[in-house]
Design an enzyme around this catalytic site. Structure first.
Site, PDB file in Angstrom:
ATOM      1  N   ARG A  90     114.729  30.116 139.307  1.00  0.00           N
ATOM      2  CA  ARG A  90     115.196  31.274 138.538  1.00  0.00           C
ATOM      3  C   ARG A  90     116.666  31.527 138.807  1.00  0.00           C
ATOM      4  O   ARG A  90     117.091  31.576 139.948  1.00  0.00           O
ATOM      5  CB  ARG A  90     114.378  32.520 138.908  1.00  0.00           C
ATOM      6  CG  ARG A  90     112.919  32.345 138.558  1.00  0.00           C
ATOM      7  CD  ARG A  90     112.112  33.600 138.784  1.00  0.00           C
ATOM      8  NE  ARG A  90     110.696  33.303 138.594  1.00  0.00           N
ATOM      9  CZ  ARG A  90     109.716  34.168 138.816  1.00  0.00           C
ATOM     10  NH1 ARG A  90     110.004  35.391 139.239  1.00  0.00           N
ATOM     11  NH2 ARG A  90     108.458  33.825 138.624  1.00  0.00           N
ATOM     12  N   SER A  96     102.063  39.051 141.449  1.00  0.00           N
ATOM     13  CA  SER A  96     101.998  39.836 140.242  1.00  0.00           C
ATOM     14  C   SER A  96     100.826  39.272 139.460  1.00  0.00           C
ATOM     15  O   SER A  96     100.802  38.083 139.169  1.00  0.00           O
ATOM     16  CB  SER A  96     103.316  39.664 139.483  1.00  0.00           C
ATOM     17  OG  SER A  96     103.374  40.572 138.426  1.00  0.00           O
TER      18      SER A  96
END
Length: 423
Positions: free
Chosen positions: A263, A353
């Site tokens: 990322r 998550s």
RNA sequence: GGUGGGAUGGCCGAGCGGUUUAAGGCAGCGGUCUUGAAAACCGCCAGGGGCGCAAGUCCCUCGUGAGUUCGAAUCUCACUCCCACCGCCA
């Protein structure tokens, strides 16, 4: 993406849902194009029907050795008109698709409405914060003392935000990956897969990273090829079944995958610059579920529990938070975060998550199933959750296990790998 | 990177400009027969879209995109992917 028919029939619900998520949604633009498209399609179909009939008549006449020049001319004129309409459609359809791809999934009605992190709902916690009879250090100091993470070498070899695990650090990393995968595959029923770490634009579109995440420079793109480094294993693993119609007995599908994740964190410069809380390349064991629509919210709860089981086995205190509407991801309908306690940093860190994407990704990626052999295909529901992200798990192990003498007590399940109780 | 071959419905496979509304087979589903099963026989078996309350009806899709033609799975061009061999390589 959302069902176009649903948007057409519930424009207000779509606007409201997007607004709750603090996202844009060009509903009016989409519906204007939709109205035009349907009008043109109707007209073009009528003309095509006429053309097909006349062409057939031309063939009949020619076989009968009759003249068909008048018909040929009529069909040619029809063809010109059809071509104009088809060209207009060819211009409209990508625009519609683009607008539709940019409308976020809508939050489930159970999701707390909120504006910020402060509005997330506390769900539960497990364990308790450990007590120290000394001032607990942050993980970067522990790691430096033990010589298990090298920040300078990472920066030299690649750049800022890249780290090198070294010696026992590298081994701990590897042990954690094995531990998590083994837990999910042997205890929770997941099938282990090892996917590519680069994906094409269709895959990024299928799970919702393209266009928005890519455009905001969240992803690394490979120069010279239309490929992206995966920001999460969710992308290759969910897309494993892209454009397939599954049989009902195949469901539910549970996949577990270890991959590195890449990322750019373009918007996050300056945050968490110390330590390994936020790095450009990190490892993660990801859980992906492909399920029947009616089961997805129950599956989300078990997915969450599967991820929690890792922290429980490691004996790490955590809490589960339900994200409010403004804090949810683009493609999610409902999202839980698991936050592990990091005593050296004095805060909770998101290590997982877990989300239900309902049919949003399935519609983008064309993943369907049939309830019965001859039934109409329906979209599946997809879910995924980290099980878990490695760096923050490592942080928790180092910071929770630290002892006064600078050593770190290993969680019980990892002790056998190292043949001792401490690092 | 080079050369050659290929891409048709869940699978195999015809098809080479107009009864293809895509033959035929296999698998699957339903039925007849049977105590039950098998066999045999009959039927059904792609996806998407438009219009319509519905029944229905029309359109599109033969890897993708352009083109030729009154008409394209079929002819032309480009691209993508797959397979084989060569080169390189962990």
């Amino acid at each position: 993406m959302l069902d176009l028919k649903f948007v057409r029939e519930n424009p207000e619900a779509v606007r409201r849902g997007a607004a709750l998520k603090k996202q844009e949604a060009d509903v009016d633009g989409l519906l204007a194009l939709d109205a035009e498209r349907r009008q043109i399609t109707t007209r073009a179909d009528e003309l095509k029907q006429e053309r097909n009939a006349l062409s057939e008549e031309v063939g009949r006449r020619l076989r009968a050795k009759e003249n068909a020049d008048d018909l040929k001319q009529r069909v040619r004129n029809l063809g010109d008109e059809i071509k104009k309409l088809d060209e207009r459609l060819a211009a409209i359809e990508p625009q519609m698709r683009d607008r539709l791809l940019r409308i976020p999934n809508l939050p489930h009605e159970s999701v707390p409405v909120g504006e910020s992190e402060a509005d997330n709902r506390f769900v539960r916690e497990w364990g308790a914060k450990p007590n120290f009879d000394f001032e607990p250090k942050p993980h970067w100091e522990i790691a430096e003392h033990l010589g298990i993470i090298n920040f300078e070498q990472g920066a030299k070899v690649t750049g800022s935000g890249f780290i090198v695990y070294s010696g026992a650090g590298a081994r701990l990393q590897r042990a954690l990956i094995n531990f998590m995968l083994d837990l999910h595959t042997t205890r929770h029923g997941y099938r282990e897969v090892y996917p590519p770490f680069l994906v094409n634009v269709e895959s990024m579109t299928g799970t919702g990273q393209y266009p928005k995440f890519v455009e905001t420079d969240g992803a690394y793109k490979v120069e010279g090829d239309e490929l992206y480094l995966i920001p999460t294993a969710e992308v290759p693993v969910t897309n494993l079944r892209r454009d397939e119609i599954l049989g009902d007995p195949e469901l539910p599908l549970y996949y577990a995958a270890y991959t590195p994740c890449f990322r750019r964190e373009a918007g996050a410069a300056g945050r968490d610059t110390r330590g390994i809380t936020r790095v450009h390349q990190f490892d993660k064991v990801e859980l992906v579920k492909i399920v029947r629509p009616e089961d997805s919210y129950a599956e989300l709860e078990t997915l969450l529990q599967n991820a929690e089981a890792v922290l429980q086995a490691l004996g790490l205190h955590y809490r589960v938070m339900e994200m409010c509407t403004a804090e949810m991801g683009f493609s999610n309908a409902k999202q839980y975060d698991i936050e592990v306690w990091a005593p050296g940093m004095g805060r909770y860190l998101e290590v997982s998550s877990c989300s239900n994407f309902t049919d949003y990704q399935a519609r983008r990626a064309g993943i369907r199933f049939r309830r019965e052999p001859k039934a109409k295909p329906e979209f599946v529901h997809t879910l995924n959750g980290s099980g878990l992200a490695l760096p923050r798990t490592m942080i928790a192990i180092l910071e929770n296990g630290q002892q006064a003498d600078g050593s770190v007590r290993l969680p019980e399940p990892l002790q056998a790998v190292f043949g001792r109780e401490t690092l």
